[in-house]
Design a protein around this motif. Structure first.
Motif: not given
Length: 107
Positions: A55-56, A62-63, A65-66, A69-70
């Motif tokens: 997935y990454f 992106k990882y 940023e997640y 984000k969380f």
């Protein structure tokens, strides 16, 4: 499509060679093929690494940023003291493996 709890992950014998090292699950002999939910329940390092790659892989930014984000790089504001933020370092420029090690807590 994103990850779902029933997705199967082949963890094999619990040993996974990665770059110039190897990742091992704590259960000798491994877990075999298990669901993504079981990867988390059993804390399978091999399973996490394989899911991270799927997935990454090639998407380090992106990882991270997640994680932001969380709010996973912030203090938990939980009953444990001291309430410190988790130590998750952004990778050094050109480091293509830090994300994977961070994902299993070895960063």
């Amino acid at each position: 499509a994103g990850l779902n709890n029933e997705e199967l992950v082949a963890t094999g014998d619990g040993v996974f060679k990665f770059q110039n090292s190897k990742i091992e699950d704590s259960k000798k002999g491994g877990h075999g093929t298990i669901s993504a939910q079981e990867v988390f329940e059993l804390s399978s390092n091999v399973g996490i690494m394989k899911l991270m790659m799927k997935y990454f892989g090639g998407k380090q930014r992106k990882y991270y940023e997640y994680l932001e984000k969380f709010h996973l790089k912030e203090p938990l504001q939980f009953q444990l003291k001291p309430d410190m933020p988790p130590i998750i370092r952004d990778p050094k420029k050109g480091d293509k493996t830090a994300m994977y090690w961070n994902s299993i807590g070895y960063g």
